[in-house]
Scaffold this motif. Structure first.
Motif, mmCIF file in Angstrom:
data_model
loop_
_atom_site.group_PDB
_atom_site.id
_atom_site.type_symbol
_atom_site.label_atom_id
_atom_site.label_comp_id
_atom_site.label_asym_id
_atom_site.label_seq_id
_atom_site.Cartn_x
_atom_site.Cartn_y
_atom_site.Cartn_z
ATOM 1 N N MET A 1 43.163 31.110 45.141
ATOM 2 C CA MET A 1 43.719 32.312 44.559
ATOM 3 C C MET A 1 43.855 33.366 45.663
ATOM 4 S SD MET A 1 42.357 34.564 41.317
ATOM 5 C CE MET A 1 42.647 33.276 40.143
ATOM 6 N N THR A 2 45.002 33.961 45.733
ATOM 7 C CA THR A 2 45.249 34.963 46.769
ATOM 8 C C THR A 2 44.600 36.290 46.389
ATOM 9 O OG1 THR A 2 47.287 35.800 45.786
ATOM 10 C CG2 THR A 2 47.481 33.889 47.270
ATOM 11 N N ASP A 3 44.493 37.173 47.379
ATOM 12 C CA ASP A 3 43.947 38.508 47.121
ATOM 13 C C ASP A 3 44.794 39.252 46.105
ATOM 14 O OD1 ASP A 3 41.836 38.145 48.850
ATOM 15 O OD2 ASP A 3 42.802 39.185 50.534
ATOM 16 N N GLU A 4 46.103 39.078 46.195
ATOM 17 C CA GLU A 4 47.003 39.747 45.244
ATOM 18 C C GLU A 4 46.762 39.260 43.825
ATOM 19 O OE1 GLU A 4 51.767 40.171 44.308
ATOM 20 O OE2 GLU A 4 51.135 39.719 46.353
ATOM 21 N N GLN A 5 46.572 37.967 43.658
ATOM 22 C CA GLN A 5 46.300 37.412 42.330
ATOM 23 C C GLN A 5 44.954 37.903 41.805
ATOM 24 O OE1 GLN A 5 46.732 33.291 43.484
ATOM 25 N NE2 GLN A 5 48.650 33.085 42.331
ATOM 26 N N GLN A 6 43.974 37.987 42.680
ATOM 27 C CA GLN A 6 42.660 38.490 42.269
ATOM 28 C C GLN A 6 42.748 39.946 41.827
ATOM 29 O OE1 GLN A 6 40.118 37.660 45.630
ATOM 30 N NE2 GLN A 6 39.528 35.651 44.822
ATOM 31 N N ASN A 7 43.530 40.731 42.556
ATOM 32 C CA ASN A 7 43.719 42.133 42.179
ATOM 33 C C ASN A 7 44.425 42.252 40.843
ATOM 34 O OD1 ASN A 7 42.411 43.172 44.417
ATOM 35 N ND2 ASN A 7 44.282 43.362 45.623
ATOM 36 N N ASN B 1 44.364 40.054 38.438
ATOM 37 C CA ASN B 1 43.400 39.640 37.410
ATOM 38 C C ASN B 1 42.435 40.772 37.084
ATOM 39 O OD1 ASN B 1 44.511 37.107 37.187
ATOM 40 N ND2 ASN B 1 42.938 36.087 38.403
ATOM 41 N N LYS B 2 41.953 41.468 38.125
ATOM 42 C CA LYS B 2 41.041 42.594 37.902
ATOM 43 C C LYS B 2 41.723 43.703 37.114
ATOM 44 C CE LYS B 2 38.162 41.861 41.971
ATOM 45 N NZ LYS B 2 37.765 42.376 43.289
ATOM 46 N N GLU B 3 42.984 43.979 37.441
ATOM 47 C CA GLU B 3 43.737 45.016 36.738
ATOM 48 C C GLU B 3 43.959 44.624 35.278
ATOM 49 O OE1 GLU B 3 47.320 45.647 38.982
ATOM 50 O OE2 GLU B 3 46.227 46.496 40.679
ATOM 51 N N GLN B 4 44.272 43.355 35.037
ATOM 52 C CA GLN B 4 44.486 42.886 33.668
ATOM 53 C C GLN B 4 43.192 42.964 32.862
ATOM 54 O OE1 GLN B 4 46.142 38.997 34.362
ATOM 55 N NE2 GLN B 4 48.242 39.766 34.420
ATOM 56 N N LEU B 5 42.084 42.585 33.474
ATOM 57 C CA LEU B 5 40.793 42.666 32.783
ATOM 58 C C LEU B 5 40.416 44.108 32.472
ATOM 59 C CD1 LEU B 5 38.672 39.953 34.627
ATOM 60 C CD2 LEU B 5 39.424 39.923 32.248
ATOM 61 N N ALA B 6 40.671 44.997 33.419
ATOM 62 C CA ALA B 6 40.371 46.413 33.195
ATOM 63 C C ALA B 6 41.232 46.976 32.064
ATOM 64 C CB ALA B 6 40.588 47.211 34.479
ATOM 65 N N ALA B 7 42.501 46.595 32.029
ATOM 66 C CA ALA B 7 43.395 47.061 30.971
ATOM 67 C C ALA B 7 42.960 46.508 29.614
ATOM 68 C CB ALA B 7 44.836 46.658 31.278
ATOM 69 N N ALA B 8 42.561 45.238 29.572
ATOM 70 C CA ALA B 8 42.101 44.630 28.321
ATOM 71 C C ALA B 8 40.830 45.314 27.829
ATOM 72 C CB ALA B 8 41.861 43.138 28.512
ATOM 73 N N LYS B 9 39.925 45.623 28.751
ATOM 74 C CA LYS B 9 38.680 46.296 28.372
ATOM 75 C C LYS B 9 38.965 47.686 27.822
ATOM 76 C CE LYS B 9 34.246 47.847 30.089
ATOM 77 N NZ LYS B 9 33.364 48.041 31.227
ATOM 78 N N LYS B 10 39.862 48.417 28.469
ATOM 79 C CA LYS B 10 40.214 49.764 28.009
ATOM 80 C C LYS B 10 40.854 49.719 26.628
ATOM 81 C CE LYS B 10 42.881 53.730 29.686
ATOM 82 N NZ LYS B 10 42.745 54.770 28.982
ATOM 83 N N LEU B 11 41.748 48.755 26.417
ATOM 84 C CA LEU B 11 42.394 48.619 25.113
ATOM 85 C C LEU B 11 41.371 48.240 24.042
ATOM 86 C CD1 LEU B 11 45.024 48.709 23.520
ATOM 87 C CD2 LEU B 11 45.383 46.307 24.138
#
Length: 79
Positions: free
Chosen positions: A1-7, A9-19
């Motif tokens: 997994m590239t750094d961009e993909q990891q970033n 994924n982190k952004e998607q998880l943060a958005a899901a948690k906020k929602l």
């Protein structure tokens, strides 16, 4: 997994948690609990969605149910 993909994924998880936190706030209030109880009665949570001989209505009912199941999943979301 590239750094961009990891970033991403982190952004998607943060958005899901906020929602999920927003769902929990809305449906955690007294009014939200009352609305959720009403939706549970109306959206086939404890009953069948099947309408014998009417596949279209059965599909519609199942779609209605799936929305409430999504809401319940968001309310119960844990990291």
């Amino acid at each position: 997994m590239t750094d961009e993909q990891q970033n991403q994924n982190k952004e998607q998880l943060a958005a899901a948690k906020k929602l999920a936190e927003s769902y929990q706030m809305v449906f955690g209030s007294d009014e939200g609990i009352e609305v959720l109880k009403d939706l549970s009665r109306r959206c086939f949570v404890a009953s069948t969605t099947n309408v014998p001989g009417d596949a279209n209505q059965s599909a519609f009912n199942e779609g209605t149910r799936s929305v409430l199941l999504f809401v319940n999943n968001m309310i119960n979301y844990k990291e």
